[in-house]
Design a protein around this motif. Structure first.
Motif, short mmCIF file in Angstrom:
data_model
loop_
_atom_site.label_atom_id
_atom_site.label_comp_id
_atom_site.label_asym_id
_atom_site.label_seq_id
_atom_site.Cartn_x
_atom_site.Cartn_y
_atom_site.Cartn_z
N LYS A 1 69.01 63.01 26.34
CA LYS A 1 69.64 64.11 27.07
C LYS A 1 70.94 64.42 26.33
CE LYS A 1 71.12 65.30 31.72
NZ LYS A 1 71.62 64.71 32.97
N CYS A 2 71.07 65.65 25.87
CA CYS A 2 72.22 65.98 25.01
C CYS A 2 73.54 65.88 25.76
CB CYS A 2 72.06 67.38 24.43
SG CYS A 2 73.52 67.92 23.51
N ASP A 3 74.52 65.26 25.13
CA ASP A 3 75.86 65.15 25.72
C ASP A 3 76.50 66.52 25.90
OD1 ASP A 3 75.57 62.45 25.54
OD2 ASP A 3 76.87 62.20 23.78
N GLY A 4 76.09 67.46 25.04
CA GLY A 4 76.72 68.78 25.09
C GLY A 4 76.09 69.68 26.12
N CYS A 5 74.77 69.84 26.05
CA CYS A 5 74.11 70.84 26.89
C CYS A 5 73.18 70.23 27.93
CB CYS A 5 73.32 71.81 26.02
SG CYS A 5 71.99 71.02 25.08
N HIS A 6 73.06 68.90 27.90
CA HIS A 6 72.19 68.19 28.85
C HIS A 6 70.72 68.54 28.70
CE1 HIS A 6 75.91 66.79 30.56
NE2 HIS A 6 76.29 68.03 30.79
N GLN B 1 66.95 68.20 27.17
CA GLN B 1 66.17 67.10 26.61
C GLN B 1 65.86 67.46 25.16
OE1 GLN B 1 65.14 64.17 28.05
NE2 GLN B 1 66.30 64.64 29.91
N ILE B 2 66.27 66.58 24.27
CA ILE B 2 65.98 66.84 22.84
C ILE B 2 65.13 65.71 22.30
CG2 ILE B 2 67.04 67.80 20.78
CD1 ILE B 2 69.75 67.14 22.05
N TYR B 3 64.29 66.07 21.38
CA TYR B 3 63.45 65.10 20.71
C TYR B 3 64.31 64.47 19.61
CZ TYR B 3 59.08 63.34 18.62
OH TYR B 3 58.07 62.55 18.13
N VAL C 1 72.91 67.02 14.79
CA VAL C 1 73.54 68.13 15.52
C VAL C 1 72.50 68.65 16.51
CG1 VAL C 1 74.49 70.46 15.36
CG2 VAL C 1 75.00 68.77 13.58
N CYS C 2 72.88 68.81 17.76
CA CYS C 2 71.93 69.27 18.77
C CYS C 2 71.39 70.65 18.39
CB CYS C 2 72.59 69.33 20.15
SG CYS C 2 71.54 70.13 21.38
N PRO C 3 70.08 70.79 18.30
CA PRO C 3 69.51 72.08 17.91
C PRO C 3 69.75 73.13 18.99
CG PRO C 3 67.87 70.29 17.79
CD PRO C 3 69.05 69.77 18.53
N GLU C 4 70.02 72.69 20.21
CA GLU C 4 70.21 73.63 21.32
C GLU C 4 71.63 74.15 21.39
OE1 GLU C 4 67.71 74.66 23.27
OE2 GLU C 4 66.37 73.42 22.05
N CYS C 5 72.59 73.25 21.37
CA CYS C 5 73.98 73.65 21.67
C CYS C 5 74.95 73.36 20.54
CB CYS C 5 74.47 72.94 22.93
SG CYS C 5 74.87 71.20 22.67
N ASP C 6 74.45 72.84 19.42
CA ASP C 6 75.33 72.59 18.28
C ASP C 6 76.29 71.41 18.49
OD1 ASP C 6 75.05 73.86 15.84
OD2 ASP C 6 77.08 74.68 15.94
N HIS C 7 76.08 70.63 19.51
CA HIS C 7 76.92 69.45 19.70
C HIS C 7 76.77 68.52 18.49
CE1 HIS C 7 79.08 66.29 21.87
NE2 HIS C 7 78.15 65.45 21.46
N HIS C 8 77.89 68.13 17.92
CA HIS C 8 77.86 67.27 16.74
C HIS C 8 77.94 65.80 17.15
CE1 HIS C 8 78.29 70.94 14.51
NE2 HIS C 8 78.50 70.34 13.36
#
Ligand SMILES: [Zn+2]
Ligand SMILES: [Zn+2]
Lengths: 295, 317, 317, 295
Positions: free
Chosen positions: D27-32, D34-36, D46-53
Motif C-alpha cells: 500500500k503506497c505511503d503516498g497515495c495509499h 495498492q501497487i505491485y 517510485v510509485c507509478p501512481e503518485c510519484d512517491h519516491h
C-alpha cells in the motif's frame, strides 16, 4: 578671482556649514531641553543633556578625526559639468554654483591626508549640506582618487558618509559612481590597507549601496538613518507605518549590518583602535622567504 | 494592445487588412492601392520609431509582450538549466540564474525577470529583487570564476525592491557587494539591458566588461516617475523627467555608460520577439568572442578601468 | 554552589575555616591540626580532580562560574574590540567576534559565548548559535585572511541551535561552509575547547592548525544526554553515555582529535579563573609562535593533512 | 573465507538492501493505492501512481546513474575499528559485523569510478540501510579517498547521500569525518572539477552539515527529509508541531538551499547536463599565454 582660490580662502561660517538648529538657544530634538548653542558646538554637535547626535559640519568632522594640524586637503580641484544639460525648477549649473558659493567648496565632499592617532589615513568626508550630499561625478571621482592615492601612499581609508544618494541631475553618470567608487576600493584591498566606514545621518540610496557599506569595519553614529530606499518610499510601498527605529543605526546593528554604533565622543578612539589592529598583521607571504633568509 | 503612439500604425494596418479582405471578397484588384498603403505604413512605422521621444521609449522598454529574461534564456541560449537559491536567504523569483550554452560555449546566465502576465508579475515581484536575488547572482559569480565560465547578465528591473524585509536584510549592502564581486570576476562578463535598467538594482549585475543595451531599452539612475515626484512634486511630469534624464540607448552611448546598442526590429522587440532574441544572441556571441582571449587579470583590470573612467567633471578654474 | 562531587572538599574546607575561627577566637594554637587538615584537603582535592569520572568532567565543563569566551577575550587578550554582525542575517549573541592583541600581536578572535547568569544565558541562547553566528565567524575568517591576522577560536557550546529558524536559514549549510572556510585560511589558526565542544556546532570553528583543550573541557559528537536518550531511551543514562563517548581531554588526545591539553588549576577553572585564563594565554602564545613562521600555503596544507588523517579503520581481512 | 572476498561475492538480494515495504503487493505511503512490488522496483522505487519516491538500494542507485557496465568499485577495502570500545545494548564490533553480513559490504558506503552519460565521474553512494547510513571513520575515509582519487583522475564527483548523521559509536572521531570529507573536497576544487551532490531521504546531521551541502550544484529528491537537527529534536526544542513540509526537499528549494528538486526519472539527465556545462569552461588562465603564442 579664480574659483579655486575662492574655495580655499573662505573659512566656512556657521551659516554655511552647520545644520543644527539656529539661534543662541535651541530646543533639542532629542530631549526638548533648552540648550545653549555654544555648548552644543563645543560638545561636537551632541546634546549635552540627552546625547542626541546632530549632523556635523565637515570641518568639525575633520577636526574630530584628524590629529591637530595634520589634515592636508586633496580634494577641491574638480567641479561638476552638466553632461545632461539638466533643468528642473532651475538649471543644474545654477544649482551647483549656488551651492558652491554657499558652502565654499566645489562639491559635496572633502578628502585629504591626515594622521589619526598617529595612523596615516586618507580621510573622506561627505557634506550633506551641499545638495543633500548627493553623489555625482565629482563626488565619485574624489572618492576614487582618495582611495587610489591612499593605496599608493600606504594609508588606511576612513570615510564619513552623509548622503541622500545619487545625484539625479547627472543621470546614469551618477549611477556609475557607485561602480567607480567600489572598484577604486579594490586598490586598497590589493595592498591589504584597511577601510573603515563611518555612516552618519543620513546615509541613503546609491552611497549606501556602494562604497559606504563596503568597509572592512563599519561604524554608525547613534540614531543615524541608514537605508537603501528612503522611509517615505517604503511607506508608499507597504502602505503602513514603519516600525519604531526602523533603518536607524541601532536597528542595523541588530540586523548584523554594522560592526557597532559608536558615539561621537568615542569615534576617533574606536577608529584608531581598529586601524592599529588591522595594520599589524603577519608579513606578506611572498616576503616571508627572503626575510627568513636574511634574518 | 498597442502603445498610445502605436495607435496610428495600428489603425493604418487595420485599414490595409480591411482592404485586403474587401478585395478578396469582392474579387477586385486593389493591389496598387494596397501596395501604396503598405509603403505608407512602412514609412509611418519608420518615422514613428526613428523619432520616439524618450518617454515613448520608456513605454516601449516596459511594453507588455516585450521579451523578458527567461525568453532570452530559453531561446537565445541552448540547454538552459536553472539553478535555484542563494544558500542563505531564499530563492528570489525576480532573478533567474543558471547555466546554458551559447553557440556551444558554456556560460553562467543571470537574468532579472518581470512577469509575462499579472500572475507571473506578482510571483516575480515585477522584477524587483530582494537581497536574496543579488546573493543568488553572487553565488553564480563564484561558480563562474571557479569553473571559468563567462557571465552573461540580462538587466530588466524597475529597481531593487524597496520594502521592509529587503531593508532588514541589507538591500544596500548586498547591492554594493554584488557590484564589487562582479567587478572582480576573472572571466568575461557581458551585460545587456533588455528592458528597464532601474538604478542600483540594475547596476548590481551590470559591472561587465561590455555593457550592451537594446535600442528601446532604458537605463537610469531613477525612474522618470520618481524623479518627477521629487523635482516637480508631481509624478505626472514623468515625460518631462524622462527627457531630462537622458535615459535612452543613444544617450547612454553618448555618455559612455553603455558600449553598444543592439538594434531592435522595426516596431520594437515586443512586435517581433524572435528577431529581437536573434539580434541579442548575435551581439552576445560577438562580444564574448572578443573577450575570451583575455586573461582573467586583464579582464578584471579592464572592468576596473571601464568603470573608473565614468563621469564628467572639469578643473576648477 | 559546589558540584556534587565537590561537596566533601567543600565540607573539609568549611571545617578548616571553622577551626581557624575557633582558634583565633579562643586564642588556642591549633596550627598543627590545621596544617594537617590543610594537607588532607590538598590531597583530597588532588585525589578528587585526578580521578574525576568522565561524567564529573562533563559537570566541570559546564560548571557555573567557569570562565566563558568573553572572560578570556577580556583578560587573556589586550584591547579586545568586538565586531558585530554577519552582514547578512543578523548579529548572533551566542558568538562573540572581534580583534585583539595577544602579547602585542594582532589576532582575530571568535568565541562561543554562554551566559554567565540566567539573563545572559537567555540572551546568548545558552551558547547555541544560529546560522548568523557561523556567518559572523566566516566574515572574521575573511578579515583574518585579508589582513593576515592569526585566528583564535574559543569553543564552548552545547551545539548549534536546533530550531525552526535555524533550519530555515540552513544551519547545516552554514556549518559545512564554516568548516570549509576555516580549513582554507592562509593564516595560523588555533582553537581551544574551553568548556563544552558540542558536535558540529563546535567543529564549525574548530578546524585549526592546533586544537587545544582545557583539562576538564569535553568535546563530543553528541551530548551524553542525547546519546543516552537514543541508545538506552533514557536521558538518565547520561553518565553511562559520557563514559562510552570518551569525551574528555585525555581521551581526545589519545584519539588524535586534540593536540594538547591545557592543565587547569587544582580544583578546576571555575575555582581559579585567573589562573585558568593565564594558562590559556600562555598556551596560545606558545602555539601561535610556532605557527607564524609558516607560509599561508603550508598552514593550509597542514590543516588539510591534520583533519584528513583523523579516523580509525583497518583493512578488510 | 576472507571477508573482502565475501563482500565481493555476495550479490545483494532484496532482503538485504531494499527498504521499500515488503510483500508482493504494498500500500503506497503516498497515495495509499495498492501497487505491485515488481512495478515499484521496475519504476526505480517510485510509485507509478503518485510519484512517491521510496528509498532506493545502493546497487539500484548505481544502475540509475552509471552507464551500463562502467561502474568500477573503489570502496570496500577498509572496515571499522572500535576505537572507543563502545558498548551500548550490544558491542559496536558486533553491530558492525551483523550489518556487514546483512548488507554485504564493510560499511555504509559504496564508491567507485563510472561513466555518467559519458562523463568520467567518481560515484559516492551512501547506504542508509547500513546502521542508518551513519558516518564513522570508514565512511569518511571512503569519501575522502573518492574525492582525492577523482581529483587525480580528473573525474567529477557525484555523491548520493542518505544518512542519519555521525556514528555515535566512534565518538569524536566520527565528528572529525565532517572536517575530513570537507577538506578532501578541496582537492577537487583546486582542479576545478565539479561536485554534484544529490540529497536523498533522509540526509541529516553531520552528513548534511559537511560534504553533502557543499556541492557546486545540489539536487534533492522529491519529499526527501534534509536537516541538521532531526524533526523530533526540534519539536522538543520548540514544543510545538512543525509546519507541513518542514525540512523536506521542496521546503529547502524555497529556502534557497538546493538548486532543484529532481525526480528520479530525470536525475541522471540533469546531473549529466550540469557536468557538461561545468566542465566546458575557458582554458586555465596560466595556459593562455603559451597557447596564444603558438596559434
Ligand atoms: Zn537633547
Ligand atoms: Zn503512490
Amino acid at each position: 578671482m579664480a574659483l579655486e582660490r575662492w574655495f580655499r580662502r573662505n573659512k566656512p561660517t556657521r551659516k554655511e556649514e552647520d545644520n543644527s538648529p539656529a539661534g543662541l538657544w535651541l530646543k533639542c530634538d532629542g530631549c526638548h531641553a533648552q540648550i545653549y548653542r555654544k555648548d552644543l558646538v563645543a560638545n561636537r554637535y551632541v546634546c549635552p543633556e540627552c546625547d542626541h547626535h546632530y549632523r556635523m559640519p565637515v570641518d568639525a568632522r575633520i577636526d574630530l578625526l584628524a590629529d591637530a594640524g595634520t589634515f592636508e586637503r586633496w580634494s577641491g580641484h574638480i567641479q561638476a559639468q552638466d553632461p545632461l544639460e539638466f533643468e528642473d525648477t532651475q538649471p543644474y549649473t545654477e544649482r551647483i554654483e549656488k551651492a558652491q558659493k554657499k558652502h565654499g567648496r566645489p562639491d559635496a565632499i572633502v578628502t585629504g591626508a591626515a594622521e589619526l592617532d598617529g595612523h596615516a589615513v586618507a580621510l573622506v568626508v561627505m557634506d550633506f549640506a551641499f545638495l543633500g550630499g548627493s553623489m555625482g561625478s565629482v563626488v565619485g571621482e574624489e572618492i576614487a582618487r582618495a582611495a587610489e592615492r591612499a593605496a599608493e601612499e600606504g594609508r588606511s581609508l576612513v570615510a564619513v558618509t552623509a548622503s541622500g544618494g545619487a545625484r539625479m541631475q547627472e543621470g546614469a553618470l551618477s549611477l556609475m559612481q557607485m561602480a567607480k567608487t567600489t572598484v577604486a576600493l579594490g586598490a586598497l584591498a590589493e595592498r591589504r590597507l584597511p577601510y573603515v566606514s563611518v555612516l552618519t545621518d543620513p546615509t541613503t540610496g546609491g552611497v549606501t549601496a556602494s562604497f559606504a557599506t563596503l568597509g572592512d569595519v563599519i561604524f554608525a553614529e547613534p540614531g543615524a538613518l541608514i537605508s537603501f530606499a528612503g522611509p517615505r518610499v517604503i511607506q508608499q510601498t507597504i502602505r503602513q507605518d514603519l516600525p519604531e527605529g526602523f533603518q536607524r543605526a541601532e536597528f542595523l546593528l541588530q540586523k548584523g549590518m554594522v560592526d557597532d554604533v559608536v558615539k561621537r565622543s568615542a569615534l576617533k578612539g574606536r577608529v584608531a583602535q581598529v586601524l592599529k589592529l588591522l595594520t599589524a598583521g603577519l608579513p606578506e607571504p611572498t616576503l616571508e622567504a627572503p626575510r627568513a633568509a636574511t634574518v | 494592445m498597442p502603445l498610445p503612439f502605436e495607435q496610428p500604425i495600428e489603425d493604418l494596418a487595420a485599414k490595409i487588412r480591411d482592404m485586403r479582405a474587401y478585395a478578396s471578397e469582392q474579387q477586385i484588384d486593389l493591389t496598387e492601392e494596397i501596395d501604396a498603403l503598405q509603403a505608407r505604413l512602412d514609412r509611418l512605422k519608420r518615422d514613428t520609431y526613428d523619432n520616439l521621444t524618450r518617454w515613448q521609449r520608456v513605454q516601449v522598454a516596459r511594453a507588455p509582450g516585450r521579451p523578458t529574461g527567461l525568453d532570452y534564456l530559453q531561446h537565445a541560449f541552448e540547454g538552459f538549466t536553472e539553478l535555484h537559491g542563494d544558500r542563505t536567504l531564499g530563492d528570489d523569483p525576480a532573478v533567474v540564474t543558471g547555466l546554458a550554452t551559447l553557440e556551444g560555449a558554456s556560460v553562467v546566465v543571470i537574468a532579472q525577470q518581470k512577469g509575462r502576465d499579472t500572475k507571473e508579475n506578482i510571483h516575480r515581484n515585477f522584477g524587483m529583487s530582494h537581497p536574496s536575488g543579488y546573493r543568488k547572482a553572487m553565488r553564480m559569480f563564484d561558480l563562474a570564476d571557479k569553473f571559468r565560465l563567462p557571465v552573461v547578465t540580462l538587466i530588466d528591473t524597475p529597481g531593487a525592491y524597496p520594502g521592509l524585509a529587503a531593508e532588514e536584510q541589507g538591500q544596500a549592502w548586498v547591492i554594493a557587494e554584488s557590484i564589487r564581486r562582479m567587478s572582480e570576476l576573472t572571466v568575461p562578463a557581458v551585460s545587456v539591458v533588455i528592458g528597464e535598467g532601474g538604478s542600483g538594482g540594475a547596476l548590481a549585475i551590470g559591472v561587465a566588461n561590455r555593457v550592451l543595451i537594446l535600442e528601446n531599452a532604458i537605463y537610469s539612475v531613477i525612474s522618470p516617475e520618481s524623479c518627477a515626484a521629487i523635482l516637480w512634486r508631481d509624478a505626472g511630469e514623468a515625460e518631462r523627467a524622462a527627457e531630462a534624464l537622458k535615459l535612452t540607448s543613444r544617450d547612454l552611448v553618448a555618455l559612455g555608460v553603455v558600449d553598444r546598442v543592439i538594434d531592435e526590429p522595426l516596431g520594437g522587440a515586443h512586435n517581433d520577439r524572435d528577431t529581437a532574441i536573434a539580434l541579442v544572441k548575435e551581439a552576445l556571441v560577438e562580444e564574448l568572442a572578443q573577450l575570451t582571449h583575455m586573461s582573467g587579470e586583464r579582464l578584471r583590470r579592464a572592468r576596473y578601468e571601464r568603470f573608473r573612467a565614468l563621469g564628467r567633471f572639469e578643473a576648477v578654474a
